[in-house]
Design a protein around this motif. Sequence first.
Motif, short mmCIF file in Angstrom:
data_model
loop_
_atom_site.label_atom_id
_atom_site.label_comp_id
_atom_site.label_asym_id
_atom_site.label_seq_id
_atom_site.Cartn_x
_atom_site.Cartn_y
_atom_site.Cartn_z
N SER B 24 -3.41 -0.52 6.60
CA SER B 24 -2.80 0.60 7.33
C SER B 24 -1.44 0.99 6.78
O SER B 24 -0.85 0.28 5.98
CB SER B 24 -2.70 0.24 8.81
N HIS B 25 -0.95 2.14 7.24
CA HIS B 25 0.29 2.69 6.70
C HIS B 25 1.15 3.36 7.76
O HIS B 25 0.67 3.74 8.82
CB HIS B 25 -0.01 3.66 5.55
N VAL B 26 2.40 3.49 7.44
CA VAL B 26 3.44 4.08 8.29
C VAL B 26 3.60 3.26 9.57
O VAL B 26 3.86 2.07 9.51
CB VAL B 26 3.24 5.59 8.53
N LEU B 49 -1.24 0.89 -5.43
CA LEU B 49 -0.33 0.37 -6.46
C LEU B 49 1.08 0.93 -6.37
O LEU B 49 2.05 0.27 -6.77
CB LEU B 49 -0.92 0.59 -7.86
N GLN B 50 1.21 2.14 -5.84
CA GLN B 50 2.55 2.73 -5.70
C GLN B 50 3.20 2.40 -4.36
O GLN B 50 4.30 2.85 -4.08
CB GLN B 50 2.49 4.25 -5.92
N ARG B 55 6.79 2.85 2.47
CA ARG B 55 7.58 2.14 1.47
C ARG B 55 8.12 3.11 0.43
O ARG B 55 9.28 3.01 0.02
CB ARG B 55 6.72 1.07 0.78
N SER B 56 7.30 4.06 0.05
CA SER B 56 7.71 4.97 -1.04
C SER B 56 8.66 6.06 -0.54
O SER B 56 9.18 6.84 -1.32
CB SER B 56 6.48 5.59 -1.70
N LEU B 65 14.47 0.69 6.63
CA LEU B 65 14.53 -0.21 7.79
C LEU B 65 13.23 -0.19 8.59
O LEU B 65 12.72 -1.25 8.94
CB LEU B 65 15.73 0.12 8.68
N PRO B 66 12.65 0.99 8.88
CA PRO B 66 11.35 0.98 9.56
C PRO B 66 10.30 0.15 8.81
O PRO B 66 9.54 -0.59 9.43
CB PRO B 66 10.95 2.46 9.60
N TYR B 67 10.28 0.24 7.47
CA TYR B 67 9.32 -0.58 6.73
C TYR B 67 9.59 -2.06 7.02
O TYR B 67 8.66 -2.83 7.31
CB TYR B 67 9.39 -0.31 5.22
N ALA B 68 10.85 -2.44 6.96
CA ALA B 68 11.19 -3.85 7.21
C ALA B 68 10.86 -4.25 8.65
O ALA B 68 10.39 -5.36 8.91
CB ALA B 68 12.67 -4.08 6.92
N MET B 69 11.09 -3.33 9.61
CA MET B 69 10.83 -3.65 11.01
C MET B 69 9.36 -3.96 11.27
O MET B 69 9.03 -4.80 12.11
CB MET B 69 11.23 -2.46 11.91
#
Lengths: 410, 410
Positions: B24-26, B49-50, B55-56, B65-69
């Motif tokens: 999943s994403h976002v 791969l990207q 993240r991108s 920060l949201p990615y890390a959260m």
Amino acid sequence: MSSNQTAAGGRPLPLEGIRVIDLSHVYNGPYATFLMAMAGADVIKVEPLQGEHLRSRGDLGGAALPYAMLNSNKKAVTLNLKTGKGRALLLEMVARADVLVENFAPGVMDRLGLGADALLQRNPRLIYGSSSGYGKTGPYRDYPAMDLVMQAMTGVIDATGFPDQPPVKAGAAICDFMAGIHLYAAIATALYERERTGAGRVVEVSMQEATYASLASNLGMLYLRGDEAPARTGNRHGGLGISPYNVYAAQDGYVVLNSPGDHHFRAILDVLGRPDLKTDPRFLTRTTRVQNFEAVDELIETWTRTLPKDEIARRMLAAKVPCAPVRRLAQVMNDENMHARGTLQWVDHPELGRVVLQNSPLIFEGSERQALEPSLPLGASNREVFGDWLGHSAQELEQLQANEVIGPSR
Amino acid sequence: MSSNQTAAGGRPLPLEGIRVIDLSHVYNGPYATFLMAMAGADVIKVEPLQGEHLRSRGDLGGAALPYAMLNSNKKAVTLNLKTGKGRALLLEMVARADVLVENFAPGVMDRLGLGADALLQRNPRLIYGSSSGYGKTGPYRDYPAMDLVMQAMTGVIDATGFPDQPPVKAGAAICDFMAGIHLYAAIATALYERERTGAGRVVEVSMQEATYASLASNLGMLYLRGDEAPARTGNRHGGLGISPYNVYAAQDGYVVLNSPGDHHFRAILDVLGRPDLKTDPRFLTRTTRVQNFEAVDELIETWTRTLPKDEIARRMLAAKVPCAPVRRLAQVMNDENMHARGTLQWVDHPELGRVVLQNSPLIFEGSERQALEPSLPLGASNREVFGDWLGHSAQELEQLQANEVIGPSR
């Protein structure tokens, strides 16, 4: 106690056979137990003799439909937990139940002698789930908490509204419902665990903590910009990282557009009849569009003002651009997608007439959905639960009612 | 594959031993799998791969920060599902996993030959959980969906803002996160069921349906008043059924007050030093206060304007009146209650420095919380997952990387 129906040929719903004692009120706990009922559980809603807050508020603020929305497919009993006999009846139920749910203020159940420890002693396989504003531990535990208060404390209010206007609450009761679905999630997890270990669990959810993650975009901007991060961005992206991203005026209302990718924006330019702007350096990449978001928004709104919102959405969706009309609630209630999927249904409710009620948003493929049974009048299941299930005689029930331990049996 | 730690003396976390493949994403899916990781599951985040969108996007809109959260305590692998070898590796993982989570647009997994039917054929015990904007069935299934679009379609935007102003989105990404936690809930329910039946399940959640119930107050008012129901009520109660209930200006910002009971209002009058008004017929009952809400609000705001917001909250809370300052996000991030409970923690993140990250809002009493492990760089777990777990040799991994099936191994 009657078991739930399962459709011929389909798999049973996953919570078939689970019994839930539901002491909860208003939105938070009742949403959790509503989802359990729709997933196949037998839910017994236990109300004080005058009914829970939401039921007793039906006259004025439009609480009648919310009560019906959240209490389909539950049995309804009345029980006075301030009496010793009332507490004894609750313990009889707890001994035969899988789950107990409550969203009283922390400490209320303990003061009644019905705290989690006491109940798990009675039934070590019980899942005891509770939810409150700030949780059972921590310095804020005794602060009174309601959705508006929690929206203020979690930062939702400060993050909502236009930068040059006062902050405004989110129109949906998000802290209540976020807590309710988190509570369901914690309880389902504990049910899974119990199948492996045989042991019950005490699980807890606070409204404050259940809401925090939903501000991820805003927290991200705060991390990036520090004190320069605006408190709120109106209808622009919470992280000011996407353009176009806004609510735009249409001829007859508003539309939203969210165009995260460069290909989305090129598609928008085609819909606007402005392919010539594809090479405009202001609009080439997400980065340059964010830097020129006022020009982007003006370009789009000049066009959207000339058309009806549904027509704008139709054209944008045909070009695969994320777009939608800002819909009125009456349209949402009649949404063809949710009705086609069976999540919204027209139901003849004995007290409210013909209304739209929801089925569960949790879709278990391979099972028929639970048939919607309208919410019941206060105490409607007293005889079935205290008599048929717990085995008390008609005479005992009369005595309990005379002593105001339970309300009238129907 | 290393097992998660459990604290000495405590019970293991409930999802200990569960393996999750996370495509999943976002926000939506990643929040669901974050909660699984914090409840003890081994979560393998599979990215193209990207890297996934969030993240991108870290450069610009504060997505770092949201990615890390949302990605603490997950393994991070890269895998190109557009290659046959990539899909074969995914099937190897699926054969050994308990849960797969994805929030692609409906049909994407089917077009890759990785639809739910194919995966459950490979592993009949798999729980396949997916989430999308409008669901896999129904007329809107192919509409692109993002939080802003869903807020428009669900009625949240029209219900938010001041009656004399344009509508405004809720500042929190509520449709994304409501869907994510509903998705977790559906999957946990299916895990419970699997322990009893041995069979996997396909479960599904749409953002649209996951948001509907949170508008209960507003739907209730629509039922009560029909076409006369205002689209939005600013900071007043969504059902216009409670007074006082508003955001009030303070000396240094704003406070909220919500006073559902008559005893609350009498307590407010004492705090205001106006006990003489307790017998004023305009203020006697909730019904009369709602009828006179402008007078109620004026009385309160005249007083709140003279004091700092924290002082107002202190005095009101001492009188047990539901009240709170409208907090800035920087305060929320430092909230003493959530930090005391361990739900928010200061963490030294290798890429971001010292930041506040969340632990799970799902509290399982009797277990120590999962220790927070910061989110990993792209592909950081390739060797551990494809090598140690699936058993491919270092030479094979080099070949896979050379063929752009996986990204660099670290």
